[in-house]
Write an enzyme that holds these catalytic residues in place. Structure first.
Site, short mmCIF file in Angstrom:
data_model
loop_
_atom_site.label_atom_id
_atom_site.label_comp_id
_atom_site.label_asym_id
_atom_site.label_seq_id
_atom_site.Cartn_x
_atom_site.Cartn_y
_atom_site.Cartn_z
CB SER A 41 -8.88 -25.63 89.66
OG SER A 41 -8.65 -26.07 88.35
CE LYS A 90 7.28 -24.00 66.92
NZ LYS A 90 7.67 -24.74 68.13
#
Length: 316
Positions: free
Chosen positions: A121, A173
């Site tokens: 990764s 949000k």
């Protein structure tokens, strides 16, 4: 008179003890300063060498590492760089910053990567920053992808009779949230963010390994590869270790044979001047003295915020 004589003897003993501890304090101060200066300038090589840079553990946005890479780039005594990578990855931002800094170094001097037990990764992103990648046959690498995780606590809260209340400026949000089931819009927004970061990662793989998009996507499905498999699929260049990397530098980049390989290291984050002095004091007087000199122990925690380019086997 005997009392006065005993008092004078006690005073002389006290003065000798005070003198010893004053001298010891000054010695620790001087040695600490010397050690601090020596570490600030790495090992102050001065002669031609190959710089070995260790990239291990979780990759974060490490400014000290980035500053050190700037120093390596500007140091004329460094003729080439070997990245020794043993990392499962880390934050996508930290991997991006490391990649960019290494590519700046590679503009002026050759860089090769030697992969250890794991370079997956974000660790593979670090490897892509090198001009040549070497791995052991059983190295674990690949895991091309991006991850965003959160813990869903809604059912647990229902069992406990707890409800989270909130007021926010807009529906997306702080979404997704562990305290409420994410809406389809929240999942879509998160997926778009993941896709953008993943496209960036795939772009690096395409550019650095010379793949077309279809090949990059086929290999970039998140799976890990052994070093043998990675070589077969073009994700690395050779099987071997540091000697293999040095041979490539000499044969392909004209590196002078026999140059020494020297470690470049950043300061350990827990050391300031007090930490360095305590370390010196401990080496001179023992571990118990170190603990007494430093007084406190800090517990070091690790928080991974943001998108992650990180591989870890699932434990179940």
């Amino acid at each position: 008179m005997p009392l006065d004589a005993d008092l004078m003897i006690d005073r002389r003993r006290l003065k000798r003890r005070l003198s010893f501890w004053r001298f010891a304090a000054i010695a620790v101060l001087v040695i600490g300063l010397l050690l601090a200066f020596a570490q600030d300038f790495s090992f102050a090589p001065g002669s031609s060498h190959v710089a070995r840079v260790w990239i291990d553990g979780v990759i974060l946005d490490d400014t000290e590492m980035q500053d050190m890479l700037d120093d390596i780039r500007e140091d004329d005594s460094v003729k080439a760089v070997i990245l020794r990578i043993d990392s499962p990855g880390g934050t996508s931002t930290g991997s991006e910053a490391l990649y960019e800094k290494v590519r700046e170094v590679a503009e002026v001097k050759p860089v090769t990567a030697v992969l250890g037990t794991v370079a997956a990764s974000g660790g593979y992103i670090a490897a892509l920053s090198a001009d040549h990648i070497v791995a052991r046959g059983n190295t674990i690498t690949g895991s091309i992808g991006v991850l965003f995780q959160w813990t869903q606590l809604t059912e647990l809260f229902e069992m406990l009779g707890v409800e989270m209340k909130e007021v926010k400026s807009a529906p997306l949000k702080a979404e997704p949230s562990p305290f409420s089931e994410p809406s389809p819009e929240a999942i879509a927004a998160t997926k778009a963010m993941i896709d953008a970061s993943y496209d960036w990662f795939l772009g690096l793989v395409q550019e650095r390994r010379g793949f077309d998009e279809a090949t990059a996507r086929k290999l970039g499905d998140g799976r890990v590869f052994t070093g043998f498999q990675a070589l077969e699929n073009g994700l690395i260049d050779a099987i071997g270790g540091e000697d293999t990397a040095l041979a490539w530098l000499e044969e392909s980049r004209g590196l002078e044979p026999g140059l020494p390989v020297e470690d470049w290291e950043t300061l350990e984050p827990s050391y300031g001047f007090v930490g360095l002095s305590g370390r010196v004091f401990g080496e001179a007087f023992g571990e118990a003295a170190t603990e007494a000199a430093q007084k406190t122990l800090q517990a070091e925690g690790l928080t991974l915020d943001g998108l992650m380019s990180l591989w870890h086997p699932d434990r179940r």
